[in-house]
Design an enzyme around this catalytic site. Structure first.
Site, PDB file in Angstrom:
ATOM      1  N   HIS A  43      13.238  25.069  26.026  1.00 17.18           N
ATOM      2  CA  HIS A  43      13.589  23.874  26.807  1.00 17.18           C
ATOM      3  C   HIS A  43      12.379  23.215  27.483  1.00 17.18           C
ATOM      4  O   HIS A  43      12.067  22.049  27.187  1.00 17.18           O
ATOM      5  CB  HIS A  43      14.705  24.207  27.803  1.00 17.18           C
TER       6      HIS A  43
ATOM      7  N   HIS B 170       8.348  23.263  34.760  1.00 13.44           N
ATOM      8  CA  HIS B 170       9.300  22.632  35.677  1.00 13.44           C
ATOM      9  C   HIS B 170      10.465  23.503  36.115  1.00 13.44           C
ATOM     10  O   HIS B 170      11.031  23.278  37.176  1.00 13.44           O
ATOM     11  CB  HIS B 170       9.790  21.279  35.113  1.00 13.44           C
TER      12      HIS B 170
ATOM     13  N   GLU C 185      12.550  27.505  40.012  1.00 18.24           N
ATOM     14  CA  GLU C 185      13.991  27.612  40.227  1.00 18.24           C
ATOM     15  C   GLU C 185      14.615  28.777  39.484  1.00 18.24           C
ATOM     16  O   GLU C 185      15.507  29.435  39.998  1.00 18.24           O
ATOM     17  CB  GLU C 185      14.675  26.316  39.786  1.00 18.24           C
ATOM     18  N   ASP C 186      14.154  29.037  38.283  1.00 19.24           N
ATOM     19  CA  ASP C 186      14.889  29.954  37.419  1.00 19.24           C
ATOM     20  C   ASP C 186      14.203  31.286  37.133  1.00 19.24           C
ATOM     21  O   ASP C 186      14.759  32.111  36.424  1.00 19.24           O
ATOM     22  CB  ASP C 186      15.205  29.264  36.072  1.00 19.24           C
TER      23      ASP C 186
ATOM     24  N   ASP D   6      13.571  15.987  31.211  1.00 18.50           N
ATOM     25  CA  ASP D   6      14.387  17.191  31.361  1.00 18.50           C
ATOM     26  C   ASP D   6      15.849  16.835  31.092  1.00 18.50           C
ATOM     27  O   ASP D   6      16.549  17.496  30.333  1.00 18.50           O
ATOM     28  CB  ASP D   6      14.199  17.716  32.795  1.00 18.50           C
TER      29      ASP D   6
HETATM   30 MN    MN Z   1      14.992  21.887  32.991  1.00 16.75          MN
END
Ligand code: MN
Length: 709
Positions: A48, A72, A76-77, A139
């Protein structure tokens, strides 16, 4: 999946300033960080960010944007945090990644913002750097391209709506027409699949009537231009289902009337040519009135330039025609963003790869001041607003100039009322700090409320001010009721009558109040002298003085009146310290009730107090004893005479400092060759504290005299 070397080569092909090492590092870093994570499609998660980077590389965005795209989702992940990004990729990249992370936290929260327009504004205002927004758009584009892997149809629809209402218009605003069209179509497919397929069906039918309609039309126009020795390129396309549907909605036409399905773009290399072509077309074909737009002389807000017209074309079909130069076309597809990113670089180096862009810049430069133009579109509309985050990443929008208390009350009234401090971006800041876009604000609350009238100066929003007012008003009423009750109680004691609320109930009507509490409030506010209440209960206690004053019997006789406690009364609200004598806890004080202001406290020997010729019955003894606001500092003025010697002033201030007092103001009132006379304003807690300061000063070899003013 795009291979590492392919991505790097691609970026290298257009960005001479590429930081190859950093780009490679970002590729590896992101791949490792996402590790074994999987997408809904079953693909490795890393595919991704890589695709997102690929989309942006197609648009030839600078390598920092590409690196940000790769990273990016890392914060967050994955387990990696912003510090890791900063230490590995530096400040600029970490700033960009942080921006994208913040925007990501807003996704799926569209419903919190009732109007899509507000949400778009907020996204724009939050992304201080436009590259943040570009990464977010790419995104979203990739997520929409792969949305069919998501099973949950409600979730899919929600994402599609958000895309249609927020992100597609954003792409348009940034001048990225291709991305806009694709986002529109992908969303439309999810939201209205039947409608979309029936439009496609209709298009097929229309096409069947004459399969070569598009081509024939192009040829005819070409012929016309050639006969007039105009050299131009013509592109024809069928409109996308969503834009057809939008037109149907706006113009409320039905399918059978739908004929306007082809659009043509004519490109020429000079501006005058655009108008010549327009003239030729309008001469040859009937044009539809009201559809002609000249965006060349008046560009759209995003910088878009073109001529638009609608004709009954050579094949007797309604056709839309757009005429513009090649440069204008590049801008329409690349967007304003290109200008923003490459502006400085073009100035420094006229690299071949950037030639196209430099032409776009010229156009922008001609049309308006590009810098101002971009600032304008991006910020002007929000110059009256500031957007800040809660610790959970929720976004709060406030008017410009807002302070932490405005934020606190915007989140919740209780948070506002219980606020005792604030952390902005994780460090403690004063409550008068003006909030800035993107600040993360955390309100510290506590049981011991510090809310006070001063808060009116620490807030600007109507909501905060109204809440503060309501709270303080209620609190003031409570305090004044309590004060009124105590004053009345004292008056009863003074008259040696038992205080009884039952008796008071009988006289409520006389004073036009409905409860005993209201009666106390009237006394506390100074609207009702307590002796009047006693007289209405016991008229026989009245003594009429020679000057027609009515007083109570004991008021003349008794010198020693019981005193009122200052406990729980808030300075600045229901009690005030007189500015003339600056009383401090421990002083012998007297007070009087000022109409509407509560108790005004003076030192009992204060000259001003004597000047105010008050009716004796209005003066109230007060006691500091239970005064609980031990944290409060009181201002006192002291007069000091010190020797005119080197070091004497320094010694004075260091002595005051050592006694834990603070100098507020210092004024030399007299000086001669031997002495200075100085008036000093200092903060003390109470009379004991003041004595300590005075004693310490007297022990100094420099100090000749010291006294309270
Ligand atoms: Mn993304």
């Amino acid at each position: 999946m795009l291979r590492q070397v392919e991505l790097v080569e691609k970026v290298k092909s257009y960005d001479p300033f590429v930081e190859e090492e950093l780009l490679n590092k970002a590729y590896i870093f992101s791949m490792k960080a996402h590790g074994k994570q999987k997408r809904a499609s079953g693909d490795p998660y890393f595919s991704h960010p890589l695709e997102v980077a690929g989309i942006l590389a197609d648009y030839k965005f600078d390598s920092k944007t590409i690196i940000t795209a790769l990273l990016h989702d890392v914060v967050e992940d994955t387990e990696k945090n912003l510090k890791d990004i900063k230490s590995n990729f530096g400040n600029e990249i970490s700033y960009l990644v942080d921006g994208v992370t913040k925007l990501s936290k807003l996704e799926g929260r569209t419903d919190k913002f009732k109007q899509a327009e507000n949400f778009r504004k907020l996204l724009l205002a939050t992304s201080k750097d436009i590259r943040v927004l570009l990464v977010k758009l790419a995104d979203r584009l990739h997520n929409m391209r792969t949305i069919h892997y998501i099973k949950d149809s409600t979730k899919k629809k929600k994402i599609a709506h958000e895309t249609l209402e927020i992100f597609a218009p954003l792409a348009e605003r940034l001048g990225m027409q291709e991305i806009r069209a694709e986002l529109d179509d992908l969303s439309f497919k999810i939201i209205e699949p039947e409608l979309r397929s029936s439009i496609i069906q209709r298009l097929k039918v229309l096409r069947l009537q004459d399969e070569e309609l598009l081509e024939k039309t192009i040829n005819k126009i070409h012929e016309l231009l050639k006969n007039n020795t105009v050299e131009a390129k013509i592109f024809g396309r069928e409109k996308k289902p969503y834009s057809i549907w939008k037109k149907m909605k706006i113009k409320s036409v039905n399918f059978s009337q739908l004929s306007d399905i082809m659009a043509f773009t004519i490109l020429i290399d000079n501006l005058e040519g655009c108008y010549s072509i327009l003239g030729l077309l309008h001469q040859k074909y009937r044009y539809v009135p009201g559809r002609f737009k000249d965006y060349i002389s008046t560009p759209k807000a995003n910088g878009y330039q073109s001529l638009h017209t609608t004709l009954i074309g050579p094949m007797n079909q309604r056709i839309e025609v757009q005429i513009r130069t090649f440069e204008m076309n590049d801008l329409a597809n690349l967007g304003v963003a290109a200008h923003w990113i490459y502006k400085d670089k073009v100035k420094f180096k006229d690299g071949k790869q950037f030639k196209g862009i430099s032409k776009i810049l010229d156009i922008l430069d001609q049309s308006r001041e590009p810098e101002e133009f971009l600032e304008h579109t991006k910020l002007e509309m929000f110059s009256d607003q500031v957007f800040v985050f809660t610790p959970n990443g929720e976004l709060i929008s406030l008017p410009k100039g807002a302070m932490p208390l405005d934020f606190a009350f915007a989140v919740h009234t209780d948070i506002g009322i219980n606020c005792i401090g604030v952390k902005i971006n994780n460090s403690i800041k004063p409550l008068y700090t003006k909030l800035k876009n993107g600040d993360q604000v955390e309100i510290i609350t506590g049981k011991e409320k510090i809310i006070s009238p001063r808060w009116f100066e620490l807030s600007i929003t109507g909501k905060a001010q109204a809440c503060i007012k309501r709270y303080l008003h209620a609190k003031e009423d409570d305090e004044l009721k309590k004060l009124g009750k105590e004053i009345l109680n004292n008056q009863f004691k003074n008259e040696k009558i038992r205080f009884s609320e039952t008796n008071l109930r009988n006289i409520l009507e006389i004073f036009k109040v409905s409860t005993v509490d209201d009666l106390f409030l009237k006394v506390g506010r100074g609207e009702l002298p307590p002796f009047k209440i006693i007289l209405s209960l016991f008229p026989e206690r009245a003594i009429i003085q020679s000057n027609d004053n009515i007083v109570l019997f004991n008021d003349i006789k008794e010198k020693k009146k019981p005193s009122v406690s200052l406990k729980d009364l808030t300075p600045g609200m229901s009690i005030h310290y007189a500015k003339c004598c600056n009383p401090i806890p421990g002083d012998k004080v007297l007070a009087y009730i000022s109409h509407g202001e509560g108790l005004i406290i003076h030192i009992d020997t204060c000259k001003d107090l004597k000047k105010i010729k008050l009716n004796n019955s209005k003066l109230i003894n007060v006691r500091w004893k239970d005064f609980t606001q031990g944290k409060d500092e009181f201002v006192v003025r002291i007069n000091v005479v010190i020797k005119n010697e080197i070091g004497s002033l320094g010694s004075l201030s260091s002595i005051i400092g050592k006694t834990m007092s603070n100098i507020r103001n210092l004024d030399i009132t007299e000086r001669n060759s031997d002495f200075f006379k100085i008036a000093v304003e200092i903060d003390v807690k109470n009379l004991d504290h003041l004595s300590k300061v005075l004693v310490s000063l007297r022990t100094s070899e420099f100090v000749e005299e010291v006294s309270r003013a």
